[in-house]
Design an enzyme around this catalytic site. Sequence first.
Site, PDB file in Angstrom:
ATOM      1  N   GLU A  36      -3.899 -19.594 -49.569  1.00  9.88           N
ATOM      2  CA  GLU A  36      -4.766 -18.296 -50.053  1.00  9.88           C
ATOM      3  C   GLU A  36      -5.469 -17.590 -49.086  1.00  9.88           C
ATOM      4  OE1 GLU A  36      -7.018 -15.799 -51.525  1.00  9.88           O
ATOM      5  OE2 GLU A  36      -7.905 -17.718 -52.451  1.00  9.88           O
TER       6      GLU A  36
ATOM      7  N   CYS B 152     -11.994 -12.631 -51.713  1.00 14.53           N
ATOM      8  CA  CYS B 152     -10.652 -12.055 -51.211  1.00 14.53           C
ATOM      9  C   CYS B 152      -9.923 -11.255 -52.062  1.00 14.53           C
ATOM     10  CB  CYS B 152      -9.760 -13.616 -50.789  1.00 14.53           C
ATOM     11  SG  CYS B 152      -9.800 -14.406 -52.404  1.00 14.53           S
TER      12      CYS B 152
ATOM     13  N   LYS C  97     -12.287 -31.100 -46.254  1.00 11.84           N
ATOM     14  CA  LYS C  97     -13.026 -30.677 -45.530  1.00 11.84           C
ATOM     15  C   LYS C  97     -13.664 -29.070 -46.030  1.00 11.84           C
ATOM     16  CE  LYS C  97     -12.777 -27.200 -42.131  1.00 11.84           C
ATOM     17  NZ  LYS C  97     -14.139 -26.683 -42.373  1.00 11.84           N
TER      18      LYS C  97
ATOM     19  N   GLY D 234     -17.109 -30.474 -41.014  1.00 10.59           N
ATOM     20  CA  GLY D 234     -16.655 -30.333 -39.521  1.00 10.59           C
ATOM     21  C   GLY D 234     -16.162 -28.804 -39.518  1.00 10.59           C
ATOM     22  N   ASP D 235     -15.859 -28.556 -38.333  1.00 12.18           N
ATOM     23  CA  ASP D 235     -15.290 -27.116 -38.162  1.00 12.18           C
ATOM     24  C   ASP D 235     -13.846 -27.144 -37.888  1.00 12.18           C
ATOM     25  OD1 ASP D 235     -14.905 -28.252 -35.650  1.00 12.18           O
ATOM     26  OD2 ASP D 235     -16.434 -27.114 -34.739  1.00 12.18           O
ATOM     27  N   GLY D 236     -13.071 -26.083 -37.840  1.00  9.48           N
ATOM     28  CA  GLY D 236     -11.756 -25.967 -37.733  1.00  9.48           C
ATOM     29  C   GLY D 236     -11.035 -26.520 -36.576  1.00  9.48           C
ATOM     30  N   PRO D 237     -11.552 -26.353 -35.187  1.00  8.58           N
ATOM     31  CA  PRO D 237     -11.252 -27.329 -34.135  1.00  8.58           C
ATOM     32  C   PRO D 237     -11.372 -28.504 -34.143  1.00  8.58           C
ATOM     33  CG  PRO D 237     -12.244 -25.169 -33.257  1.00  8.58           C
ATOM     34  CD  PRO D 237     -12.641 -25.334 -34.944  1.00  8.58           C
ATOM     35  N   GLY D 238     -12.495 -28.932 -34.781  1.00  6.77           N
ATOM     36  CA  GLY D 238     -12.691 -30.415 -34.920  1.00  6.77           C
ATOM     37  C   GLY D 238     -11.846 -31.448 -35.982  1.00  6.77           C
ATOM     38  N   VAL D 239     -11.784 -30.612 -36.925  1.00  8.80           N
ATOM     39  CA  VAL D 239     -11.580 -31.357 -38.012  1.00  8.80           C
ATOM     40  C   VAL D 239     -10.184 -30.623 -38.707  1.00  8.80           C
ATOM     41  CG1 VAL D 239     -11.931 -32.140 -40.616  1.00  8.80           C
ATOM     42  CG2 VAL D 239     -13.765 -32.479 -38.682  1.00  8.80           C
ATOM     43  N   GLY D 240     -10.352 -29.333 -38.861  1.00 12.96           N
ATOM     44  CA  GLY D 240      -9.276 -28.734 -39.625  1.00 12.96           C
ATOM     45  C   GLY D 240      -8.003 -29.015 -38.680  1.00 12.96           C
TER      46      GLY D 240
ATOM     47  N   GLU E 132     -10.145  -6.227 -43.716  1.00 13.67           N
ATOM     48  CA  GLU E 132     -10.963  -6.792 -44.684  1.00 13.67           C
ATOM     49  C   GLU E 132     -12.250  -7.074 -44.295  1.00 13.67           C
ATOM     50  OE1 GLU E 132     -10.380 -10.586 -47.775  1.00 13.67           O
ATOM     51  OE2 GLU E 132     -10.024 -11.324 -45.492  1.00 13.67           O
TER      52      GLU E 132
END
Length: 481
Positions: A245, A279, A170, A201-207, A380
């Site tokens: 990471e 990062c 993803k 996809g996004d975090g809630p939907g796929v992640g 950050e």
Amino acid sequence: MKEHLQFYIDGQWVAPASARSLDVVNPSNEEVVARISLGSAADVDKAVQAARRAFESFSRSTREERVALLEKVLEVYKRRADEVAQAISLEMGAPLWLSKAAQAAMGVAHLKTTLGVLKGFEFETVHGTTATLYEPVGVVGMITPWNWPINQIMCKVAPALAAGCTVILKPSEIAPLSGILLAEIMHEAGVPHGVFNLINGDGPGVGEAMSVHPGIDMMTFTGSTRAGIAVAKAAADTVKRVAQELGGKSANIVLDDADIEKAVKQGVQACFTNSGQSCNAPTRMFVPRAKHAQAMGVAKAVAERTQVADAMTPEGMAMGPVVSQAQFSKIQGLIQKGIDEGATLVAGGTGRPEGLSKGYFVKPTVFADVTNDMTIAREEIFGPVLVMIPYDTEEDAIRMANDTPYGLSGYVQSGSLEHARQVAARLRTGMVHLNGAGPDVGAPFGGYKQSGNGREWGEHGFREFLEVKAVMGYEPKPAKA
């Protein structure tokens, strides 16, 4: 505008289970350049089934077969590297010179490095009568960020395939175009069906669906510490391996015996590279108090010489925009916070650079007289913002450098290499760069503390995708004399 509304699953482009789309915005001009679909748990489940089927045979492929496959991927990737660079500049705003020289080039570097590791790795060692076998961990879910999209994809995908794993990727929904190109490259290179799969996809939907899925054996994630914690929590119920990471707030210690002009100039330029969206960027510069005024002057001159331009500008080495409106707004708020908390604004500040009315462009900004407890020294920022912190003694510099929840990278500048080594040994970070040394793709990349766990790049990154099996009685006992 291009539409990329399908996902790459089981060797073919397929429609999502449900229709939900997202616009991809060019950060240089705020125009929509593409549209993607956002996946769901149903799409993840379909990809997991394909990856598990493929794992049965791919996990038993020979070293020679995987070498040949990665060499073909490398061949196709190199042929399409200019397309990858263009896509990166378009989707996340890295200037073309940087996309070609570093962003897209890192894909080649990771493939070559992984091939070298694969060719020489010992998958079986024997001690006495017991063998230790190194085997692929299984189906790997990968969530990658927008700031170095192909770098972060390839440093995961290449070693995972080399190890014999199958993959569900993803990429960031903010910068998905280079990932889609990689799926085309994998297909053209003849990667077996189901071995490499891509779902946007996004975090809630796929992640989250990937992290909780019992059919995924490992999650590897690069992104913010906050999101990394969510992935780890979601993965905990299935006790899958999690490699992360995460964020950083890296210290750059300019020691008293350093060439102050050279060290500060290099430090400012390194902080502003990729618009500060790295990062491991050296965002906290520690300088001796007696040389603080001199360092301010050098930093101000470098910042004011830094040009800012559309990422697609074909010539020059200007700095591009930051990735999105949300990122722009966050950075503006933190710059204002630095002003409000009493730091000295040396260069830059709030608002767009002069002459730019559109695009997510941030002024190259330098703060001085910063204390290590200020918000801009703790959080950050992920933008072209450098904070300069004066110190009285070397012990103070080391203490303040380590006084952070992060521990990704560190930088030390000294006129004596041995002196730099001594300070590096005391930094609680996964990496340290001495006297302007650049990255090494064969070295382990990763951090201490809330900067993550596990390592990427080179042999250490390859080992993350292997399970370890002990086989007792593998060799017969030696006959008694």
